[in-house]
Design an enzyme around this catalytic site. Structure first.
Site, PDB file in Angstrom:
ATOM      1  N   ASP A 100     -21.608   4.235   9.506  1.00 22.66           N
ATOM      2  CA  ASP A 100     -21.081   5.553   9.896  1.00 22.66           C
ATOM      3  C   ASP A 100     -21.773   6.055  11.170  1.00 22.66           C
ATOM      4  O   ASP A 100     -22.961   6.364  11.144  1.00 22.66           O
ATOM      5  CB  ASP A 100     -21.365   6.582   8.779  1.00 22.66           C
ATOM      6  CG  ASP A 100     -20.135   6.911   7.961  1.00 22.66           C
ATOM      7  OD1 ASP A 100     -19.020   6.497   8.352  1.00 22.66           O
ATOM      8  OD2 ASP A 100     -20.292   7.590   6.927  1.00 22.66           O
ATOM      9  N   LYS A 110       0.824  -1.217   0.000  1.00 28.15           N
ATOM     10  CA  LYS A 110       0.000   0.000   0.000  1.00 28.15           C
ATOM     11  C   LYS A 110       0.860   1.270   0.000  1.00 28.15           C
ATOM     12  O   LYS A 110       0.452   2.299  -0.509  1.00 28.15           O
ATOM     13  CB  LYS A 110      -0.906   0.041   1.245  1.00 28.15           C
ATOM     14  CG  LYS A 110      -1.881  -1.111   1.343  1.00 28.15           C
ATOM     15  CD  LYS A 110      -3.051  -0.930   0.412  1.00 28.15           C
ATOM     16  CE  LYS A 110      -3.984  -2.126   0.450  1.00 28.15           C
ATOM     17  NZ  LYS A 110      -5.013  -2.070  -0.575  1.00 28.15           N
ATOM     18  N   TYR A 155     -12.276  -4.613  10.571  1.00 20.15           N
ATOM     19  CA  TYR A 155     -11.106  -3.743  10.697  1.00 20.15           C
ATOM     20  C   TYR A 155     -10.905  -3.353  12.171  1.00 20.15           C
ATOM     21  O   TYR A 155      -9.829  -3.550  12.744  1.00 20.15           O
ATOM     22  CB  TYR A 155     -11.285  -2.484   9.824  1.00 20.15           C
ATOM     23  CG  TYR A 155     -10.326  -1.384  10.202  1.00 20.15           C
ATOM     24  CD1 TYR A 155      -8.966  -1.532   9.975  1.00 20.15           C
ATOM     25  CD2 TYR A 155     -10.777  -0.215  10.820  1.00 20.15           C
ATOM     26  CE1 TYR A 155      -8.069  -0.544  10.358  1.00 20.15           C
ATOM     27  CE2 TYR A 155      -9.893   0.774  11.200  1.00 20.15           C
ATOM     28  CZ  TYR A 155      -8.545   0.606  10.966  1.00 20.15           C
ATOM     29  OH  TYR A 155      -7.663   1.576  11.361  1.00 20.15           O
TER      30      TYR A 155
HETATM   31  N1  UDP Z   1     -17.765  11.177   3.795  1.00 24.52           N
HETATM   32  C1  UDP Z   1     -18.660  11.647   2.831  1.00 24.52           C
HETATM   33  N2  UDP Z   1     -18.376  11.392   1.509  1.00 24.52           N
HETATM   34  C2  UDP Z   1     -17.260  10.716   1.111  1.00 24.52           C
HETATM   35  C3  UDP Z   1     -16.345  10.264   2.089  1.00 24.52           C
HETATM   36  C4  UDP Z   1     -16.630  10.518   3.421  1.00 24.52           C
HETATM   37  O1  UDP Z   1     -19.661  12.241   3.159  1.00 24.52           O
HETATM   38  O2  UDP Z   1     -17.082  10.511  -0.103  1.00 24.52           O
HETATM   39  C5  UDP Z   1     -18.038  11.429   5.218  1.00 24.52           C
HETATM   40  C6  UDP Z   1     -18.197  10.151   6.022  1.00 24.52           C
HETATM   41  O3  UDP Z   1     -19.545   9.745   6.021  1.00 24.52           O
HETATM   42  C7  UDP Z   1     -17.725  10.602   7.410  1.00 24.52           C
HETATM   43  C8  UDP Z   1     -16.694  11.681   7.099  1.00 24.52           C
HETATM   44  O4  UDP Z   1     -16.935  12.092   5.753  1.00 24.52           O
HETATM   45  O5  UDP Z   1     -18.785  11.209   8.107  1.00 24.52           O
HETATM   46  C9  UDP Z   1     -15.270  11.184   7.205  1.00 24.52           C
HETATM   47  O6  UDP Z   1     -15.160   9.989   6.452  1.00 24.52           O
HETATM   48  P1  UDP Z   1     -13.759   9.314   6.164  1.00 24.52           P
HETATM   49  O7  UDP Z   1     -14.012   8.143   5.264  1.00 24.52           O
HETATM   50  O8  UDP Z   1     -12.793  10.340   5.692  1.00 24.52           O
HETATM   51  O9  UDP Z   1     -13.241   8.830   7.579  1.00 24.52           O
HETATM   52  P2  UDP Z   1     -13.932   7.873   8.679  1.00 24.52           P
HETATM   53  O10 UDP Z   1     -14.619   8.801   9.647  1.00 24.52           O
HETATM   54  O11 UDP Z   1     -14.858   6.940   7.983  1.00 24.52           O
HETATM   55  O12 UDP Z   1     -12.771   7.196   9.301  1.00 24.52           O
END
Ligand code: UDP
Length: 335
Positions: free
Chosen positions: A295, A47, A152
């Site tokens: 989420d 990665k 995860y």
């Molecule tokens: N999010 C979003 N659209 C995207 C990616 C993320 O609305 O294309 C939102 C997601 O639902 C969360 C926040 O952005 O509330 C952060 O998401 P990310 O995947 O960056 O990190 P996570 O909190 O899942 O570790």
């Protein structure tokens, strides 16, 4: 006597970093080197990127190669390990849990076995806020129930559990750092967030600005001030600094412990969009889509423990600074 970098050599430590070619690992390696430590990076480049690691520091090894890890630790004289190498995609872990248990759990066990063989007694482990699952309230303290909701998060809990037993039985002390949303990039340039595929919000918002292709906001009907999810965005250099403080804690005889790493302040997805618009001076094209499965509405760290016990405080807590650094990196990458 001080080295040219201004670092007291008495405190220069030999540190082995797994996953040092990845996003958070590479920032930590840069900071360790800046602070005068002797670093060797182990990464299989599945990665991470070779260009993230300074010349001469990388050993292309797989974590499953216990014997090679142990002999590397012996040659290097490793005093402490910082362990980043892992798969990180929640959605993928729901489809292929076996890969997460193999890479994250078996890989860590192999690393710990190598540490025993080489007599290395300290490890700082990349854990995650995902160990808390969908907490009933926020901010989240380290004492909240551990109840991951995906493989995860479970894989990280399993490693935290192994670490507890390795301390009790073998005297290997550990710090587990439970990250909130790592973001931003080193202001010195050259390093930043580059996942393939990219799933994280800030790089996706910046990509939307650059390409004009809309990003999807995952749900605007949450019980939050503007209906979108709240997260605690922590600058990657501040996260990196927490690892160095953790190594110092353990090397100084400190006990095993777990710490949240976040700023303690949350921002909604809409606030992030506005911050990106302010920094870039451009509109973010977006559409509102359905919620993303799994989420939680709000994840904000209570970070008092890290501040009071390890003396940590964020240097780049301001959201615009975080976005600015990520934007600088995105522009440089494209150029
Ligand atoms: N999010 C979003 N659209 C995207 C990616 C993320 O609305 O294309 C939102 C997601 O639902 C969360 C926040 O952005 O509330 C952060 O998401 P990310 O995947 O960056 O990190 P996570 O909190 O899942 O570790």
């Amino acid at each position: 006597m001080l080295l040219q970098s201004g670092v007291d050599p008495v405190h220069s430590r030999k540190i082995l970093v797994t996953g040092g070619a990845g996003y958070i690992g590479s920032h930590t390696v840069r900071l360790l080197l800046k602070q005068g430590h002797d670093v060797v990076v182990v990464d299989n480049l599945s990665k991470g990127y070779r260009h993230n690691v300074p010349e001469g520091r990388l050993r292309e090894l797989d974590l499953t190669d216990t014997a090679a890890l142990a002999s590397l630790m012996g040659e290097h004289g490793t005093e402490a390990v910082i362990h980043f190498a892992a798969f990180i995609a929640v959605g993928e872990s729901m489809r292929e849990p076996e890969r997460y248990f193999a890479n994250n759990v078996s890989g860590s066990l192999s690393l710990l076995t190598a540490m025993l063989q080489a007599g290395v007694k300290h490890i700082v482990f990349s854990s995650t806020a995902a160990v808390y699952g969908n907490p009933a309230s926020s901010p989240i303290a380290e004492t909240f129930p551990i109840q991951p909701v995906n493989p995860y998060g479970e894989s990280k809990v399993m490693v935290e559990t192994m670490l507890r037993w390795f301390d009790q039985i073998h005297g290997v002390t550990s710090v587990c750092l439970r990250y909130f949303n790592a973001s931003g990039a080193d202001p010195d340039g050259g390093l930043g967030e580059e996942h393939e595929p990219e799933t994280h919000l800030i790089p996706l918002l910046l990509r939307a600005v650059m390409t004009g292709k809309p990003v999807t906001v995952f749900g605007a009907d949450y019980d939050t001030p503007d209906g979108t999810c709240i997260r605690d965005y922590i600058h990657v250099n501040d996260l990196a600094q927490a690892h160095i403080l953790a190594v110092e804690h353990l090397s100084g005889g400190g006990a095993s412990d777990q710490f949240n790493v976040g700023t303690g302040t949350g921002h909604t997805v809409m606030e992030m969009i506005h911050a990106v618009e302010t920094v870039t001076g451009k509109k973010v094209p977006y559409t509102v889509g359905p919620r993303r499965e799994g989420d939680p509405p709000g994840l904000v760290a209570a970070s008092d423990k890290l501040r009071s016990r390890l003396g940590w405080s964020p240097e780049f807590a301001d959201l615009r600074t975080i976005v600015q650094h990520a934007w600088n990196f995105a522009i440089a990458r494209k150029a």
